[in-house]
Design a protein around this motif. Structure first.
Motif, PDB file in Angstrom:
ATOM      1  N   MET A 124      35.284 -76.792  34.617  1.00 25.18           N
ATOM      2  CA  MET A 124      35.394 -77.173  33.203  1.00 25.18           C
ATOM      3  C   MET A 124      36.782 -76.841  32.668  1.00 25.18           C
ATOM      4  O   MET A 124      37.417 -77.627  31.998  1.00 25.18           O
ATOM      5  N   ALA A 125      37.289 -75.630  32.981  1.00 24.88           N
ATOM      6  CA  ALA A 125      38.606 -75.216  32.499  1.00 24.88           C
ATOM      7  C   ALA A 125      39.685 -76.122  33.064  1.00 24.88           C
ATOM      8  O   ALA A 125      40.613 -76.520  32.360  1.00 24.88           O
ATOM      9  N   ARG A 126      39.568 -76.467  34.379  1.00 24.04           N
ATOM     10  CA  ARG A 126      40.568 -77.339  34.982  1.00 24.04           C
ATOM     11  C   ARG A 126      40.538 -78.713  34.336  1.00 24.04           C
ATOM     12  O   ARG A 126      41.581 -79.327  34.095  1.00 24.04           O
ATOM     13  N   SER A 127      39.320 -79.217  34.030  1.00 24.14           N
ATOM     14  CA  SER A 127      39.194 -80.511  33.380  1.00 24.14           C
ATOM     15  C   SER A 127      39.829 -80.481  32.000  1.00 24.14           C
ATOM     16  O   SER A 127      40.543 -81.405  31.605  1.00 24.14           O
ATOM     17  N   PHE A 128      39.616 -79.385  31.268  1.00 23.78           N
ATOM     18  CA  PHE A 128      40.191 -79.239  29.932  1.00 23.78           C
ATOM     19  C   PHE A 128      41.709 -79.179  30.021  1.00 23.78           C
ATOM     20  O   PHE A 128      42.412 -79.829  29.256  1.00 23.78           O
ATOM     21  N   ASP A 129      42.234 -78.393  30.968  1.00 25.37           N
ATOM     22  CA  ASP A 129      43.680 -78.274  31.127  1.00 25.37           C
ATOM     23  C   ASP A 129      44.293 -79.618  31.490  1.00 25.37           C
ATOM     24  O   ASP A 129      45.372 -79.974  31.008  1.00 25.37           O
ATOM     25  N   ALA A 130      43.607 -80.371  32.340  1.00 25.85           N
ATOM     26  CA  ALA A 130      44.113 -81.688  32.731  1.00 25.85           C
ATOM     27  C   ALA A 130      44.163 -82.621  31.534  1.00 25.85           C
ATOM     28  O   ALA A 130      45.120 -83.391  31.367  1.00 25.85           O
ATOM     29  N   ALA A 131      43.144 -82.556  30.677  1.00 24.77           N
ATOM     30  CA  ALA A 131      43.116 -83.402  29.485  1.00 24.77           C
ATOM     31  C   ALA A 131      44.250 -83.035  28.538  1.00 24.77           C
ATOM     32  O   ALA A 131      44.900 -83.910  27.960  1.00 24.77           O
ATOM     33  N   ARG A 132      44.504 -81.732  28.387  1.00 26.74           N
ATOM     34  CA  ARG A 132      45.586 -81.289  27.516  1.00 26.74           C
ATOM     35  C   ARG A 132      46.938 -81.735  28.082  1.00 26.74           C
ATOM     36  O   ARG A 132      47.822 -82.148  27.321  1.00 26.74           O
ATOM     37  N   TRP A 133      47.098 -81.623  29.388  1.00 31.24           N
ATOM     38  CA  TRP A 133      48.351 -82.027  30.006  1.00 31.24           C
ATOM     39  C   TRP A 133      48.566 -83.532  29.863  1.00 31.24           C
ATOM     40  O   TRP A 133      49.674 -83.976  29.535  1.00 31.24           O
ATOM     41  N   LEU A 134      47.517 -84.325  30.076  1.00 26.18           N
ATOM     42  CA  LEU A 134      47.622 -85.773  29.914  1.00 26.18           C
ATOM     43  C   LEU A 134      47.997 -86.116  28.471  1.00 26.18           C
ATOM     44  O   LEU A 134      48.862 -86.964  28.230  1.00 26.18           O
ATOM     45  N   ASP A 135      47.375 -85.448  27.520  1.00 30.03           N
ATOM     46  CA  ASP A 135      47.680 -85.688  26.114  1.00 30.03           C
ATOM     47  C   ASP A 135      49.151 -85.382  25.827  1.00 30.03           C
ATOM     48  O   ASP A 135      49.832 -86.140  25.134  1.00 30.03           O
ATOM     49  N   PHE A 136      49.647 -84.274  26.357  1.00 28.62           N
ATOM     50  CA  PHE A 136      51.047 -83.873  26.145  1.00 28.62           C
ATOM     51  C   PHE A 136      51.995 -84.920  26.725  1.00 28.62           C
ATOM     52  O   PHE A 136      52.964 -85.322  26.074  1.00 28.62           O
ATOM     53  N   VAL A 137      51.715 -85.381  27.939  1.00 30.62           N
ATOM     54  CA  VAL A 137      52.576 -86.371  28.588  1.00 30.62           C
ATOM     55  C   VAL A 137      52.569 -87.678  27.801  1.00 30.62           C
ATOM     56  O   VAL A 137      53.615 -88.292  27.563  1.00 30.62           O
ATOM     57  N   LEU A 138      51.387 -88.101  27.358  1.00 29.14           N
ATOM     58  CA  LEU A 138      51.283 -89.326  26.574  1.00 29.14           C
ATOM     59  C   LEU A 138      52.077 -89.219  25.278  1.00 29.14           C
ATOM     60  O   LEU A 138      52.762 -90.160  24.865  1.00 29.14           O
ATOM     61  N   ASP A 139      52.011 -88.054  24.663  1.00 28.20           N
ATOM     62  CA  ASP A 139      52.712 -87.867  23.390  1.00 28.20           C
ATOM     63  C   ASP A 139      54.221 -87.910  23.578  1.00 28.20           C
ATOM     64  O   ASP A 139      54.941 -88.535  22.794  1.00 28.20           O
ATOM     65  N   ARG A 140      54.737 -87.243  24.605  1.00 22.61           N
ATOM     66  CA  ARG A 140      56.180 -87.149  24.787  1.00 22.61           C
ATOM     67  C   ARG A 140      56.796 -88.423  25.359  1.00 22.61           C
ATOM     68  O   ARG A 140      57.987 -88.653  25.198  1.00 22.61           O
ATOM     69  N   THR A 141      56.007 -89.241  26.009  1.00 23.55           N
ATOM     70  CA  THR A 141      56.552 -90.480  26.566  1.00 23.55           C
ATOM     71  C   THR A 141      56.481 -91.635  25.570  1.00 23.55           C
ATOM     72  O   THR A 141      56.894 -92.754  25.883  1.00 23.55           O
ATOM     73  N   ILE A 142      55.984 -91.371  24.374  1.00 24.39           N
ATOM     74  CA  ILE A 142      55.981 -92.278  23.230  1.00 24.39           C
ATOM     75  C   ILE A 142      55.191 -93.565  23.495  1.00 24.39           C
ATOM     76  O   ILE A 142      54.066 -93.706  23.018  1.00 24.39           O
ATOM     77  N   ALA A 143      55.778 -94.523  24.212  1.00 30.59           N
ATOM     78  CA  ALA A 143      55.152 -95.839  24.332  1.00 30.59           C
ATOM     79  C   ALA A 143      53.722 -95.777  24.874  1.00 30.59           C
ATOM     80  O   ALA A 143      52.806 -96.348  24.278  1.00 30.59           O
ATOM     81  N   PRO A 144      53.460 -95.086  25.998  1.00 28.38           N
ATOM     82  CA  PRO A 144      52.078 -95.027  26.463  1.00 28.38           C
ATOM     83  C   PRO A 144      51.143 -94.354  25.460  1.00 28.38           C
ATOM     84  O   PRO A 144      50.018 -94.797  25.247  1.00 28.38           O
ATOM     85  N   GLY A 145      51.639 -93.284  24.819  1.00 27.54           N
ATOM     86  CA  GLY A 145      50.786 -92.556  23.893  1.00 27.54           C
ATOM     87  C   GLY A 145      50.479 -93.319  22.629  1.00 27.54           C
ATOM     88  O   GLY A 145      49.407 -93.180  22.041  1.00 27.54           O
TER      89      GLY A 145
END
Length: 325
Positions: free
Chosen positions: A1-22
């Motif tokens: 569960m923790a790994r899944s949560f961390d992965a979701a947070r990391w994906l969200d961060f990457v999407l936010d910083r790459t602008i167009a995909p996010g």
């Protein structure tokens, strides 16, 4: 569960910083998979009243329709009552038992804002949610009848005045919330403290739009502080890139190039709806995108000081005819 949560947070961060995909529908779909299915819960807005400005089409209409679907009584704050009535019929067609009405409110016209607020005070016992969604992107610099640049009047001055005038109605609600629909375009602009009316330099509508959206975000904090004693929370958000009539008219080339990736109006509206209807009041004074707080700056040149914000806030209050606190 923790790994899944961390992965979701990391994906969200990457999407936010790459602008167009996010900002695209890709970002929305990816993040949506991590959200609870029951938030907001069905009927979350039952018994509540909301006013949504610029609700005759696009994201504004989508916000209004979603709040109606959650049980709210919704007023469509529009400049053109005929277009507002058309939107009202479209929203009610989905459920004839819903309560939707049209309120004339040209937020760029301070007199119209005052008249609208007076009508609301006479007809409503309280106002639970106020969504500032009305927006413009002019081709050239235009001044309103009050002598203010159009995007400043529409995105900042009118909303400031409307919020202040309906604050007594909102103070009568159990959990009143004010929401500004800003834009990710504001990330490109610093705070125009010394030229809020865009009188200097070459005027570009897209720049004026982004500058005033930056102002909305910068003023969210002072407004949250100002209305905290009345129990009113204030939030700003950006919807990402959504396929709306406004985008089609103002930025046709951008729409043509990005159309397959653009969000639907409902997807663009989601965070505003969530801010209005989620059971636990989100922290006041924050900037949101896809149900999470976001940085207010990505570029060093856009940073400003508290004194900058204070000066802008005082100018805008005076320009809107409000007493400066």
């Amino acid at each position: 569960m923790a790994r899944s949560f961390d992965a979701a947070r990391w994906l969200d961060f990457v999407l936010d910083r790459t602008i167009a995909p996010g900002y695209s529908r890709v970002g929305f779909v990816a993040r949506h998979r991590c959200w609870p299915d029951d938030d907001p819960r069905p009927g979350a807005m039952h018994g509540s009243t909301a006013l949504v400005t610029g609700a005759n089409s696009g994201i504004g209409e989508a916000i209004a329709a979603a709040l109606v679907g959650l049980g709210a009584t919704v007023l469509l704050g529009v400049r053109d009552p005929e277009r507002g009535e058309r939107a009202r019929r479209e929203i009610q067609a989905a459920d004839p038992n819903t309560e939707v009405s049209v309120a004339r409110c040209d937020v760029a016209d301070l007199g119209s804002v005052t008249e609208c607020a007076a009508t609301l005070a006479e007809t409503l016992p309280r106002l639970d949610v106020l969504v500032h969604n009305a927006g413009v992107l002019p081709d050239e610099r235009v001044e309103t009848a009050d002598g203010h640049e159009l995007t400043l009047a529409t995105h900042v001055l009118g909303p400031l005045l409307l919020t202040e005038l309906v604050a007594p109605l909102m103070g009568a609600a159990a959990d009143p919330r004010v929401i500004f629909v800003a834009s990710g375009g504001m990330y490109t602009q610093p705070l125009a403290v010394d030229d809020p009316e865009f009188r200097d330099g070459q005027y570009r509508g897209a720049t004026a739009y982004a500058r005033t959206k930056r102002m909305q975000v910068a003023l969210t904090g002072p407004l949250a502080e100002h209305y905290a004693p009345q129990g009113i929370s204030v939030h700003s958000m950006h919807p990402g890139w959504a396929d709306t009539p406004g985008i089609a008219a103002a930025l046709p080339r951008f729409r043509r190039l990005t159309r397959p990736l653009l969000r639907t109006p409902a997807q663009g509206a989601d965070t505003a709806v969530w801010l209005a209807a989620t059971a636990q009041t989100p922290p006041s004074g924050r900037f949101w995108h896809d149900r999470r707080t976001r940085p207010e700056h990505y570029l060093r040149r856009t940073h400003y000081t508290d004194e900058n914000v204070r000066r802008l806030y005082q100018y805008c209050c005076r320009a809107a005819g409000l007493q400066v606190s």
